[in-house]
Design a protein around this motif. Sequence first.
Motif, PDB file in Angstrom:
ATOM      1  N   GLN A   1      -1.338   0.542   5.941  1.00 40.53           N
ATOM      2  CA  GLN A   1      -2.029  -0.246   4.919  1.00 40.53           C
ATOM      3  C   GLN A   1      -3.063   0.558   4.151  1.00 40.53           C
ATOM      4  OE1 GLN A   1      -3.674  -3.614   6.930  1.00 40.53           O
ATOM      5  NE2 GLN A   1      -1.708  -4.635   7.130  1.00 40.53           N
TER       6      GLN A   1
ATOM      7  N   GLY B   1      -3.095   2.055  -3.885  1.00 40.97           N
ATOM      8  CA  GLY B   1      -1.785   2.161  -4.496  1.00 40.97           C
ATOM      9  C   GLY B   1      -0.648   2.318  -3.509  1.00 40.97           C
ATOM     10  N   SER B   2      -0.912   2.096  -2.237  1.00 39.88           N
ATOM     11  CA  SER B   2       0.154   2.235  -1.250  1.00 39.88           C
ATOM     12  C   SER B   2       1.036   0.990  -1.256  1.00 39.88           C
ATOM     13  CB  SER B   2      -0.417   2.452   0.150  1.00 39.88           C
ATOM     14  OG  SER B   2      -1.150   1.329   0.561  1.00 39.88           O
ATOM     15  N   LYS B   3       2.286   1.174  -0.890  1.00 38.23           N
ATOM     16  CA  LYS B   3       3.214   0.052  -0.836  1.00 38.23           C
ATOM     17  C   LYS B   3       3.008  -0.722   0.453  1.00 38.23           C
ATOM     18  CE  LYS B   3       6.794   2.345  -3.494  1.00 38.23           C
ATOM     19  NZ  LYS B   3       8.196   2.784  -3.500  1.00 38.23           N
ATOM     20  N   LYS B   4       3.340  -1.987   0.430  1.00 41.50           N
ATOM     21  CA  LYS B   4       3.227  -2.809   1.630  1.00 41.50           C
ATOM     22  C   LYS B   4       4.426  -2.527   2.522  1.00 41.50           C
ATOM     23  CE  LYS B   4       2.500  -7.438   3.282  1.00 41.50           C
ATOM     24  NZ  LYS B   4       2.292  -8.828   2.956  1.00 41.50           N
ATOM     25  N   MET B   5       4.156  -2.084   3.735  1.00 45.55           N
ATOM     26  CA  MET B   5       5.204  -1.720   4.674  1.00 45.55           C
ATOM     27  C   MET B   5       5.307  -2.789   5.752  1.00 45.55           C
ATOM     28  SD  MET B   5       6.207   1.101   3.386  1.00 45.55           S
ATOM     29  CE  MET B   5       7.138   2.015   4.579  1.00 45.55           C
ATOM     30  N   THR B   6       6.518  -2.984   6.278  1.00 46.73           N
ATOM     31  CA  THR B   6       6.785  -4.009   7.273  1.00 46.73           C
ATOM     32  C   THR B   6       7.645  -3.416   8.371  1.00 46.73           C
ATOM     33  OG1 THR B   6       6.797  -5.659   5.526  1.00 46.73           O
ATOM     34  CG2 THR B   6       7.726  -6.321   7.619  1.00 46.73           C
TER      35      THR B   6
ATOM     36  N   ASN C   1       9.811  -0.706   3.367  1.00 44.71           N
ATOM     37  CA  ASN C   1       9.118  -1.392   2.287  1.00 44.71           C
ATOM     38  C   ASN C   1       9.413  -2.891   2.379  1.00 44.71           C
ATOM     39  OD1 ASN C   1       7.885  -2.112  -0.068  1.00 44.71           O
ATOM     40  ND2 ASN C   1       9.097  -0.791  -1.383  1.00 44.71           N
TER      41      ASN C   1
ATOM     42  N   ASP D   1       9.926  -5.067   0.199  1.00 46.17           N
ATOM     43  CA  ASP D   1      10.930  -5.555  -0.746  1.00 46.17           C
ATOM     44  C   ASP D   1      12.353  -5.378  -0.235  1.00 46.17           C
ATOM     45  OD1 ASP D   1       8.824  -6.111  -2.419  1.00 46.17           O
ATOM     46  OD2 ASP D   1       9.018  -4.211  -3.523  1.00 46.17           O
ATOM     47  N   GLU D   2      12.571  -4.462   0.715  1.00 40.52           N
ATOM     48  CA  GLU D   2      13.904  -4.153   1.189  1.00 40.52           C
ATOM     49  C   GLU D   2      14.308  -4.936   2.448  1.00 40.52           C
ATOM     50  OE1 GLU D   2      13.624  -0.004   1.866  1.00 40.52           O
ATOM     51  OE2 GLU D   2      13.429   0.488  -0.251  1.00 40.52           O
TER      52      GLU D   2
END
Length: 51
Positions: A10, A14-19, A41, A43-44
Amino acid sequence: MAKKVVATLQGGAGSKKMTKVVKMVKSTKSDAYVFDEKVMNADEVDSYLKK
């Protein structure tokens, strides 16, 4: 250890939200179920779980 992983995923501007995704998959060798864990990511996630 979980706190360190969450903090590194986190952090930063500007970092992407990772899951972290855990998917139960049937093994080809023993016909038992195994867990496949991946960090990706956000979104994926839907497209990964539909496979």
